[in-house]
Enzyme design. Sequence first.
Site, PDB file in Angstrom:
ATOM      1  CG  ASP A 470      -2.196   0.714   1.066  1.00 43.51           C
ATOM      2  OD1 ASP A 470      -2.291   1.516   0.126  1.00 43.51           O
ATOM      3  OD2 ASP A 470      -3.111   0.505   1.878  1.00 43.51           O
ATOM      4  CG  ASP A 530      -9.457   2.203  -0.461  1.00 41.73           C
ATOM      5  OD1 ASP A 530      -8.928   1.112  -0.751  1.00 41.73           O
ATOM      6  OD2 ASP A 530      -8.899   3.072   0.233  1.00 41.73           O
TER       7      ASP A 530
END
Length: 767
Positions: A470, A530
């Site tokens: 990430d 997301d």
Amino acid sequence: MIEVHDGLFCLHTKSTSMLLRRTAFGHLELVHYGAAADAADADALAVKRTIAYGCATNYAANDPTYCLDVVPLAWSGEARGDYREAPIEWDTDLGAASDFRYAAHEILDGAAIMERLPQARTPDQTLAITLTDEAGAELILFFSVFGDTDVITRRAVLKNTSDTPITVKKLMSSLLDLPGRFVMTTFSGGWIAEARAERVPVGAARVVNEAVTGFSSNRHNPGFLLSEPDAGEDHGRVYGFNLIWSGNHYAAAQRSFQGITRVMQGVSPADFAKKLAPGESFCTPEAVMSFSDAGFNGLSAHMHDFVNRHIVPAHWQERERPVLYNSWEGCGMDFTERRLVELAKKAAKLGCELFVLDDGWFGARNSETAGLGDYAVNKKKLPDGLTGLADKLRALGLDFGLWFEPEAVNPDSDLYRAHPDWAITEPGREPVYGRNELLLDLTRPEVRDYIVDSVGAVLDSADIRYVKWDMNRHSTALGAKAYDYILGFYDVLRRIFAPRPEILLENCASGGNRFDLGVLCFGPQVWASDDTDPIERLDIQNGLSYLYPLSCMGTHVSAAPHSQTLRQTPLSTRGNVSFFGLLGYELDLKFLSSVDEKDIRSQIEFYKKYRSLFQFGRFTRLPAPEGETRWQVAREDCAAAGMFYRLAPAAPGMDELRLADLAPKARYTVMARQQNLRVGDFGELVRYVVPVRLNPKGVVMSTADSIYVMPDCAEVMEASGAALMSGIRLENRYAGTGYNENIRMLRDFGSRVYIVQKQKEWGDSET
Ligand code: GLA
């Protein structure tokens, strides 16, 4: 294949050609890029040059028709008569002007290898054309041909051959002057709304697609298209462009008065300056281009094949990806080993193959404010460490995957306390934070070593088969360092994952903030967004599909109502949208009813059966009425089509399903994937379906909702490929006039997936 005839360079792929010619003055003219053409076509294809234009600055005193402003070029410079945007800006001893002319060329088998930048694997051949400038510089333009996928890549290497420094302020990877009128499609957005396709006509005013956040960015994906104004999904000429690069990028298109569109792509020149000492070189990232005269779908097919065959690491090429469960949306950072194992037991029962432990497993990482940078296991949460958890998962038949965010640091971390200077801040100013984070300075070797060692040690400490890498912070102060930061990032990825090729690497950056070909060279998949609301995902996945194959898009089913949109969607639609990508589940499994569990089990079973079709089949955006989205994937003998609706209209008319890529004469069986309706969704209308009168808010109803399976209409039809491609008519939709088992019950955000199977007696060869 590459051929050279007396100053004419011909690059051929399966169905496209690029013809480049050395002009009488040594400039590189773009004679043609598009459909297949021969060397013998060059004169006919070339833009004619027999008159002088007004207001021209002539390059040569003896030829009034030779003005660089009107020649379609494949490279240009400054202050020699071409007033269009230049692909290079620099400071040399001779000032800012530049004029690159042919010096030599060479044809190489395969690729010219770059040491520090990722590049596409296994081209057929590479043409290296060397141009020189009298300021003392050599520019090598590399063109690589990927014949099987109709892709040509380009990049530039500039070498300072003078004895004084040269400062490069801009150097594009690619420049093409394409005669014609075009519309530019870009893929822009932001957090939870990535890759929205936007179309802008390219006119006399420049159209720019640029990212300056330090990364390829969710704001402006580096990939874009140029299409003729009347092109559609299945017809017309379309060019596609992308960049094997994860940092600041720039692309521009602009039509000249003479009707030639200049398009360029490369590293963003914003805040860019690279000083080259004598003998030093600067290398641009590789730009990717393709052409199709079969519309956007034709272009997408080239780009998908290219990514699958030449971008993703060899180990993962056409290798099926696991169905995963990810802990993030279900438990955030609030977990214990017991809770994880309970979730894992359920995930395994449902059919998941990989359990991914997301953020929160290390250091003092109990919220977004602390711990980032300290990759020591939190023993309170995981008393038996990662090995203990991995063993328990293995006993359940699950592989183990782990989340990291190695490029960033929380100021409240041991790493920051020990090395505050490793974080990037603006000198003399208070730091500004993004998600309470600062970036680590990946241009420094000791910082890269720390990341390689600490992440590598964790990966070797347990049986870890997957990494979610990430990155949640835009840059602020990278400035001229931005390019070197990305080289540092690639160095770290290479050193961690090259020795561990069997670890499945999924990149992520607050969702799709780094969805680019650069990271795909290191790991074959990227977390698309997301945002897991399936209706939002229709736009996001549709946008990404123009340039990226389904095999690289992480697509997960999450809870409804959705945490970002509060939208209530059927579980069937959440599954149906996620089939078109890499299926995963990301919700608290504890709250599933037995009907939900049954549905999820059957979704996973279905996906596994058709996994190679969904991950690697030929993808098509099918024609769909306004407000609907339709997708198809096809392999030799089987296809799957998804029909996704938004708001349900009153009294809908007939619905047609029109497919693509089938054998016209073969016969197919078309079958809707069996999915269930929910009793609870019918409220008091349930009295039309069951013989007893139930209180819609009562206990009986809620119990029935959680255990009673109510199948949606089963549709089975048989038709030839020709009929299916012309359009077959589906069962009626519910229209408020009664219910029977042949009605397709599609409420708001309903969807259906159809499997289209070629019948056995029609062999694969039948067309
Ligand atoms: C980012 C990612 C999410 C999740 C969180 C964890 O937002 O995009 O998927 O991993 O970080 O902090």
